[in-house]
Enzyme design. Structure first.
Site, PDB file in Angstrom:
ATOM      1  N   TYR A 104      10.020  -0.606   5.187  1.00  0.00           N
ATOM      2  CA  TYR A 104       8.665  -0.500   4.639  1.00  0.00           C
ATOM      3  C   TYR A 104       7.644  -1.041   5.635  1.00  0.00           C
ATOM      4  CZ  TYR A 104       4.703  -1.216   1.569  1.00  0.00           C
ATOM      5  OH  TYR A 104       3.461  -1.176   1.012  1.00  0.00           O
ATOM      6  N   TRP A 106       3.132  -0.760   7.112  1.00  0.00           N
ATOM      7  CA  TRP A 106       1.914   0.021   7.356  1.00  0.00           C
ATOM      8  C   TRP A 106       1.817   0.606   8.753  1.00  0.00           C
ATOM      9  CZ3 TRP A 106      -3.348   0.360   5.108  1.00  0.00           C
ATOM     10  CH2 TRP A 106      -3.321   0.287   3.709  1.00  0.00           C
TER      11      TRP A 106
HETATM   12  N1  LIG Z   1       2.724 -13.131  -0.831  1.00  0.00           N
HETATM   13  C1  LIG Z   1       2.328 -11.867  -0.729  1.00  0.00           C
HETATM   14  N2  LIG Z   1       3.038 -11.006   0.023  1.00  0.00           N
HETATM   15  C2  LIG Z   1       2.638  -9.738   0.149  1.00  0.00           C
HETATM   16  C3  LIG Z   1       1.465  -9.269  -0.492  1.00  0.00           C
HETATM   17  C4  LIG Z   1       0.735 -10.187  -1.294  1.00  0.00           C
HETATM   18  O1  LIG Z   1      -0.293  -9.833  -1.904  1.00  0.00           O
HETATM   19  N3  LIG Z   1       1.178 -11.478  -1.369  1.00  0.00           N
HETATM   20  N4  LIG Z   1       1.067  -7.966  -0.339  1.00  0.00           N
HETATM   21  C5  LIG Z   1       2.097  -6.989  -0.050  1.00  0.00           C
HETATM   22  C6  LIG Z   1       1.533  -5.691   0.344  1.00  0.00           C
HETATM   23  S1  LIG Z   1       0.423  -4.998  -0.760  1.00  0.00           S
HETATM   24  C7  LIG Z   1       1.891  -5.032   1.472  1.00  0.00           C
HETATM   25  S2  LIG Z   1       1.360  -3.420   1.691  1.00  0.00           S
HETATM   26  C8  LIG Z   1       2.795  -5.635   2.452  1.00  0.00           C
HETATM   27  C9  LIG Z   1       2.418  -5.290   3.911  1.00  0.00           C
HETATM   28  O2  LIG Z   1       3.486  -5.500   4.755  1.00  0.00           O
HETATM   29  P1  LIG Z   1       3.640  -4.725   6.145  1.00  0.00           P
HETATM   30  O3  LIG Z   1       3.025  -3.380   6.066  1.00  0.00           O
HETATM   31  O4  LIG Z   1       5.066  -4.812   6.529  1.00  0.00           O
HETATM   32  O5  LIG Z   1       2.754  -5.651   7.099  1.00  0.00           O
HETATM   33  P2  LIG Z   1       2.104  -5.367   8.501  1.00  0.00           P
HETATM   34  O6  LIG Z   1       1.762  -6.696   9.072  1.00  0.00           O
HETATM   35  O7  LIG Z   1       1.006  -4.382   8.370  1.00  0.00           O
HETATM   36  O8  LIG Z   1       3.308  -4.759   9.342  1.00  0.00           O
HETATM   37  C10 LIG Z   1       3.189  -3.660  10.175  1.00  0.00           C
HETATM   38  C11 LIG Z   1       4.021  -3.905  11.420  1.00  0.00           C
HETATM   39  O9  LIG Z   1       4.052  -2.721  12.186  1.00  0.00           O
HETATM   40  C12 LIG Z   1       3.838  -3.030  13.561  1.00  0.00           C
HETATM   41  N5  LIG Z   1       3.277  -1.837  14.208  1.00  0.00           N
HETATM   42  C13 LIG Z   1       1.982  -1.451  14.281  1.00  0.00           C
HETATM   43  N6  LIG Z   1       1.880  -0.275  14.931  1.00  0.00           N
HETATM   44  C14 LIG Z   1       3.129   0.089  15.269  1.00  0.00           C
HETATM   45  C15 LIG Z   1       3.669   1.224  15.953  1.00  0.00           C
HETATM   46  O10 LIG Z   1       2.971   2.135  16.381  1.00  0.00           O
HETATM   47  N7  LIG Z   1       5.025   1.276  16.108  1.00  0.00           N
HETATM   48  C16 LIG Z   1       5.841   0.277  15.644  1.00  0.00           C
HETATM   49  N8  LIG Z   1       7.151   0.411  15.842  1.00  0.00           N
HETATM   50  N9  LIG Z   1       5.350  -0.809  15.000  1.00  0.00           N
HETATM   51  C17 LIG Z   1       4.027  -0.888  14.817  1.00  0.00           C
HETATM   52  C18 LIG Z   1       2.918  -4.224  13.533  1.00  0.00           C
HETATM   53  O11 LIG Z   1       2.987  -4.947  14.744  1.00  0.00           O
HETATM   54  C19 LIG Z   1       3.455  -4.994  12.312  1.00  0.00           C
HETATM   55  O12 LIG Z   1       4.456  -5.898  12.679  1.00  0.00           O
HETATM   56  O13 LIG Z   1       2.825  -7.063   2.292  1.00  0.00           O
HETATM   57  C20 LIG Z   1       3.164  -7.437   0.953  1.00  0.00           C
HETATM   58  N10 LIG Z   1       3.377  -8.872   0.901  1.00  0.00           N
HETATM   59  N1  LIG Z   2      -8.886  -7.178   4.625  1.00  0.00           N
HETATM   60  C1  LIG Z   2      -7.780  -6.650   4.105  1.00  0.00           C
HETATM   61  N2  LIG Z   2      -7.872  -5.688   3.163  1.00  0.00           N
HETATM   62  C2  LIG Z   2      -6.753  -5.143   2.630  1.00  0.00           C
HETATM   63  C3  LIG Z   2      -5.457  -5.549   3.054  1.00  0.00           C
HETATM   64  C4  LIG Z   2      -5.384  -6.587   4.044  1.00  0.00           C
HETATM   65  O1  LIG Z   2      -4.282  -7.013   4.443  1.00  0.00           O
HETATM   66  N3  LIG Z   2      -6.557  -7.102   4.525  1.00  0.00           N
HETATM   67  N4  LIG Z   2      -4.342  -4.946   2.513  1.00  0.00           N
HETATM   68  C5  LIG Z   2      -4.491  -3.645   1.858  1.00  0.00           C
HETATM   69  C6  LIG Z   2      -3.350  -3.373   0.969  1.00  0.00           C
HETATM   70  S1  LIG Z   2      -1.868  -2.941   1.694  1.00  0.00           S
HETATM   71  C7  LIG Z   2      -3.433  -3.391  -0.378  1.00  0.00           C
HETATM   72  S2  LIG Z   2      -2.074  -2.995  -1.332  1.00  0.00           S
HETATM   73  C8  LIG Z   2      -4.681  -3.736  -1.061  1.00  0.00           C
HETATM   74  C9  LIG Z   2      -4.405  -4.692  -2.212  1.00  0.00           C
HETATM   75  O2  LIG Z   2      -5.517  -4.864  -2.963  1.00  0.00           O
HETATM   76  P1  LIG Z   2      -5.507  -5.970  -4.126  1.00  0.00           P
HETATM   77  O3  LIG Z   2      -4.214  -5.960  -4.817  1.00  0.00           O
HETATM   78  O4  LIG Z   2      -6.721  -5.735  -4.914  1.00  0.00           O
HETATM   79  O5  LIG Z   2      -5.637  -7.278  -3.208  1.00  0.00           O
HETATM   80  P2  LIG Z   2      -5.505  -8.831  -3.441  1.00  0.00           P
HETATM   81  O6  LIG Z   2      -6.442  -9.438  -2.446  1.00  0.00           O
HETATM   82  O7  LIG Z   2      -4.097  -9.273  -3.380  1.00  0.00           O
HETATM   83  O8  LIG Z   2      -5.982  -9.091  -4.915  1.00  0.00           O
HETATM   84  C10 LIG Z   2      -7.290  -8.858  -5.377  1.00  0.00           C
HETATM   85  C11 LIG Z   2      -7.741 -10.037  -6.169  1.00  0.00           C
HETATM   86  O9  LIG Z   2      -6.987 -10.181  -7.364  1.00  0.00           O
HETATM   87  C12 LIG Z   2      -7.092 -11.555  -7.769  1.00  0.00           C
HETATM   88  N5  LIG Z   2      -5.922 -11.915  -8.576  1.00  0.00           N
HETATM   89  C13 LIG Z   2      -4.699 -12.283  -8.161  1.00  0.00           C
HETATM   90  N6  LIG Z   2      -3.891 -12.533  -9.225  1.00  0.00           N
HETATM   91  C14 LIG Z   2      -4.636 -12.306 -10.329  1.00  0.00           C
HETATM   92  C15 LIG Z   2      -4.365 -12.359 -11.734  1.00  0.00           C
HETATM   93  O10 LIG Z   2      -3.268 -12.673 -12.194  1.00  0.00           O
HETATM   94  N7  LIG Z   2      -5.384 -12.011 -12.563  1.00  0.00           N
HETATM   95  C16 LIG Z   2      -6.605 -11.639 -12.104  1.00  0.00           C
HETATM   96  N8  LIG Z   2      -7.518 -11.282 -12.996  1.00  0.00           N
HETATM   97  N9  LIG Z   2      -6.881 -11.611 -10.791  1.00  0.00           N
HETATM   98  C17 LIG Z   2      -5.911 -11.911  -9.916  1.00  0.00           C
HETATM   99  C18 LIG Z   2      -7.140 -12.332  -6.493  1.00  0.00           C
HETATM  100  O11 LIG Z   2      -8.069 -13.408  -6.581  1.00  0.00           O
HETATM  101  C19 LIG Z   2      -7.508 -11.321  -5.425  1.00  0.00           C
HETATM  102  O12 LIG Z   2      -8.628 -11.641  -4.618  1.00  0.00           O
HETATM  103  O13 LIG Z   2      -5.582  -4.355  -0.152  1.00  0.00           O
HETATM  104  C20 LIG Z   2      -5.778  -3.582   1.028  1.00  0.00           C
HETATM  105  N10 LIG Z   2      -6.895  -4.146   1.711  1.00  0.00           N
HETATM  106 MO   LIG Z   3      -0.246  -2.891   0.075  1.00  0.00          MO
END
Ligand SMILES: Nc1nc2c(c(=O)[nH]1)N[C@H]1C(S)=C(S)[C@@H](COP(=O)(O)OP(=O)(O)OC[C@H]3O[C@@H](n4cnc5c(=O)[nH]c(N)nc54)[C@H](O)[C@@H]3O)O[C@H]1N2
Ligand SMILES: Nc1nc2c(c(=O)[nH]1)N[C@H]1C(S)=C(S)[C@@H](COP(=O)(O)OP(=O)(O)OC[C@H]3O[C@@H](n4cnc5c(=O)[nH]c(N)nc54)[C@H](O)[C@@H]3O)O[C@H]1N2
Ligand SMILES: [Mo]
Length: 760
Positions: A104, A106
């Protein structure tokens, strides 16, 4: 200046003497993100992987430990032979079902050099791989919502448009707020950030906003909003209290419930507590979510009295029982009867990414064909550590019963499990199990350090590509700004070379170079779009122009408008064709943690169950200065850190009670691990809640494998599924304690110092 596209926007790359020195905003972008500037200085920093690397212990007969060893630099030809031989050996000895490439993540923007597309295509060419299903973003929604609304993916980027909210909306109620920091991101790129402008416009048009979140900053301060500082993880209880109030006061839209929904009677019985003896009244909800009962009743009346959009943040899925707030939110909207009307109804994830609520033509671009995966085994994405630790064990998923495959080789490209997974100490233990771990990375993050063979890849600014995604109207010709650093190669070229060694080169490349593929993808897209009346310029004209904007539709999208107009002609794809407030399918699974209707389940970790040992609820939100772990090594992320460590937001009373002061480095801990973080004190967070953004590169203390010196919150978050239904990640259900530490003897942050490298 050459253009490039990233998940956080389009930029002109400024280069001097072969080095990237600036990322200038694209003129079309009214609200460019600073995240892109984080790339400056990182491309040739010490964190860059400049040559193929093999873990020393692996070369020495699989000794040592992943994550702790030094590396040996090898030539590309040696590295590729090692990888090809190892893949072939494992295939023969253990079969393709022992190879996990569900990887998994991005990766980067760019339609062709999308690491996930490349690796999956390659793996299918060599006989298949164990895959993962659903996402870390919203797995619980991906599984429950199809039972309730018939589809999820079809709706998620089809939300009622902001323009419709501006024109017809009255009240916007954001469960999880409307965090503009997140709208900096758009998967696959964006030519223009629109959320901030839309929110301001809606505010000017008179729409009122309610921020239901433990964090005030989850609603932009440009809109005056009511802040209901809810206890984390209790939104379902609040929604049930709102539903009960509507029912009790006769404010529900019974015609809507009759015509468009099934099963309201069962749900009403639950609200009345006929079976469990518990009335889900506003008073009941108030005690759970820590909000005044009158505020709950008033909100219910206000919602019933005006055109209301209920927005459910994706974060609500990433908690224990994360299916429930999605389902309960939909039912609440159904009771209000505004689903399918302009400016109201239900929305999922406004401002979670730039795309949501942005009216776009539905177009379908060509993508790299993936081929067919001959392996049928899969895991729900967040069950990776369970899989590695418990091969052969059964697991439930969406009504089925499956078992975990026995993985001997992990191959990862384009994601970072040491960023995204929960309970990292457990993941690291699980990660020692397979015989071999191979990854493609460009920087020495924890994934690279925990691999046996690391193949160095290019970044988007070192290769040509095309950004085109149905999630944005801009197509961008991505031009390389600099030469690949060191010996970095494109993912595609690496797989093509491996294909040659493994006899699948022709199947993988189809005889095309990268340039041939890009032209092929573009021209196939051009044909497809033309059929739906959208013309793209000729390939060479597009490349010369640098970018192209697709026309925007002239009509506003209103989700479920057709269904509302004629539910017989446009039924939902549910068994009943209607909104399933009660689902006999889900009820039939007979799960104890997901019933046939939305229900309140107390999470295993929340403030209602907090004791003295771990009295604080930890949220780990998306970081405002980076995308996940990407560019954590860069200047933009660094500027937000406190003495080089990730920040924690803490309420002033919680800080005072522990003798903690602004700017202190403190220790957050629970039974799973500990992290050092720098304190920002605020009154803008609910007392008892602390928030550490995700993304700090894992930096384990050499003597304590459960301590991250840099502040990665996944050391603390639990690796526990949302429920048997979705098995999604549940990071946001996490209790911790905080303590002051001696500021004079803090462990040094070493996250950005590469491992010891020996010349081969
Ligand atoms: N505690 C906690 N954990 C979370 C979340 C949270 O809200 N709380 N959010 C979750 C969510 S919503 C998401 S989507 C995940 C995100 O998790 P990931 O999508 O796994 O996080 P990234 O850091 O975007 O990882 C992308 C990796 O791809 C590499 N990369 C970039 N470009 C290339 C390329 O061209 N080729 C190759 N081979 N590699 C490349 C980057 O260096 C990086 O290491 O994390 C989740 N984890
Ligand atoms: N700058 C930036 N933007 C991103 C990303 C990033 O890594 N950086 N990641 C992208 C990705 S992969 C995703 S999936 C989206 C995720 O988008 P979201 O899921 O919306 O992102 P979060 O920042 O985890 O959460 C949004 C807000 O929900 C609130 N929250 C957390 N738990 C609870 C709860 O139990 N109840 C309520 N009411 N509120 C709660 C938190 O305060 C938080 O600021 O964001 C995307 N946008
Ligand atoms: Mo995500």
């Amino acid at each position: 200046m050459p253009l490039t596209s990233t998940h956080w926007g389009t930029y002109y790359t400024e280069v001097r003497e072969g080095k990237l020195v600036g990322m200038q905003p694209f003129g079309q972008d009214a609200d460019p993100s600073d995240i892109g500037k984080g790339l400056v200085g990182t491309l040739d920093a010490p964190t860059r992987i400049t040559a193929p690397m093999v873990r020393k212990g692996w070369l020495d007969g699989r000794k040592g430990q992943r994550g702790k060893d030094s590396f040996v630099e090898v030539s590309w030809s040696d590295a590729l032979s090692l990888v090809a031989d190892e893949l072939s050996r494992i295939k023969v000895e253990k079969g393709n079902q022992s190879i996990f490439a569900g990887c998994y993540g991005w990766a980067s923007a760019g339609r062709f050099h999308h690491a996930q597309s490349q690796i999956h295509r390659f793996m299918n060419c060599i006989g298949g791989y164990v895959k993962s299903v659903n996402t870390y973003s919203f797995a619980a929604a991906e599984v429950i919502i199809p039972h309730v609304l018939g589809d999820f993916r079809g709706f998620i980027y089809d939300q009622t448009s902001w323009q419709s909210i501006c024109d017809d909306g009255g009240l916007f109620v954001g469960f999880g707020g409307l965090p503009l920091k997140n709208a900096q991101i758009n998967q696959g790129g964006t030519g223009g950030h629109v959320q901030k402008g839309f929110v301001a416009k809606a505010h000017r048009a008179g729409v009122e906003f309610v921020n239901i979140s433990p964090l005030a900053a989850d609603m932009p301060n440009t809109v005056k909003s009511d802040w209901l500082a809810i206890r984390p993880n209790t939104d379902t209880a609040l929604m049930l209290g709102l539903c009960y109030t509507l029912l009790d006061e006769g404010l529900q839209d019974s015609d809507f419930l009759d015509r468009y929904c099934t099963g309201f009677d069962v749900f009403a019985t639950y609200l009345h507590g006929t079976e469990d003896g518990c009335t889900k009244s506003a008073d009941w909800a108030a005690a759970i979510c820590g909000l005044p009962a009158d505020d709950i009743r008033n909100l219910a009346r206000r919602m019933a009295g005006t055109r209301t959009m209920i927005s459910l943040s994706w974060s609500l899925t990433r908690q224990a029982h994360g299916e429930q707030p999605m389902w309960a939110g939909i039912v609440l909207a159904a009771m209000l009867g505004q689903i399918g009307l302009p400016g109201g109804g239900i929305g999922i994830g406004y401002s979670a990414v730039n795309r949501v609520g942005y009216d776009l033509n539905r177009v379908s671009f060509a993508s790299v064909p993936q081929g067919i995966n001959a392996v049928k085994e899969f895991i729900p994405v967040a069950r990776i550590a369970d899989m590695l630790l418990q091969p052969g064990s059964p697991f439930d998923y969406n009504g089925g019963r499956f078992s975990y495959p026995d993985i001997q080789l992990i191959y990862w490209a384009g994601g970072n499990p040491f960023h995204h997974h929960q309970n990292l100490a457990r993941l690291i233990r699980a990660w020692q199990k397979p015989q071999t771990v191979i990854s493609h990375e460009w920087c020495w993050n924890a994934l690279a350090r925990h691999s046996d063979i690391v193949l160095p890849v290019t970044t988007p600014v070192e290769r040509r590509d095309i950004a085109m995604t149905p999630l944005d109207p801009y197509l961008v010709s991505m031009e390389p700004a600099i030469e690949p650093v060191g010996q970095a190669r494109d993912d595609y070229d690496i797989f093509a070379s491996l294909g040659q060694l493994m006899g699948v080169e022709e199947a993988f490349t189809e005889g095309r170079t990268s340039e041939d593929w890009q032209r092929w993808l573009y021209e196939l897209s051009q044909q497809r779009l033309s059929k739906s009346g959208v013309e793209l310029p000729a390939y060479t004209s597009f490349r010369e122009a640098g970018w192209h904007k697709l026309p925007l539709p002239d009509k506003q999208n209103i989700m479920f408008a057709d269904f509302r107009r004629d539910p017989d002609q446009y039924p939902l794809k549910t068994p009943s064709g209607k909104i399933e407030i009660f689902s006999s399918t889900v009820a039939g699974f007979a799960y104890d943690d997901c019933l046939g209707h939305p229900a309140w389940f107390a999470p295993p970790e929340w403030l209602g169950a907090a004791e003295d040992t771990y009295p604080l609820h930890l949220l780990s939100n998306q970081p405002r200065t980076k995308l996940h772990s990407q560019l954590d090594q860069g200047p933009v992320a660094a500027a937000a850190k406190i003495r080089g460590r990730e920040e924690v937001l803490m309420h002033k009373d919680d800080a005072a009670a522990r003798g903690i002061e602004e700017g202190d480095i403190i220790r957050l801990f629970n039974a799973r691990g500990a992290i050092y973080v720098g304190v920002r004190i605020t009154a803008q967070i609910r007392p008892g809640v602390v928030m550490v953004p995700t993304g700090a590169w894992l930096d384990l203390d050499k003597d304590d494998p459960e301590l991250c010196k840099h502040g990665n919150p996944n050391m603390l978050a639990p690796d526990r599924p949302t429920s048997k239904l979705a098995q999604g990640p549940a990071a946001h259900s996490c209790l911790v304690q905080a303590e002051a530490v001696d500021q004079t003897c803090l462990p040094e942050v070493t996250a950005f110092i590469p491992p010891v490298i020996e010349k081969g």
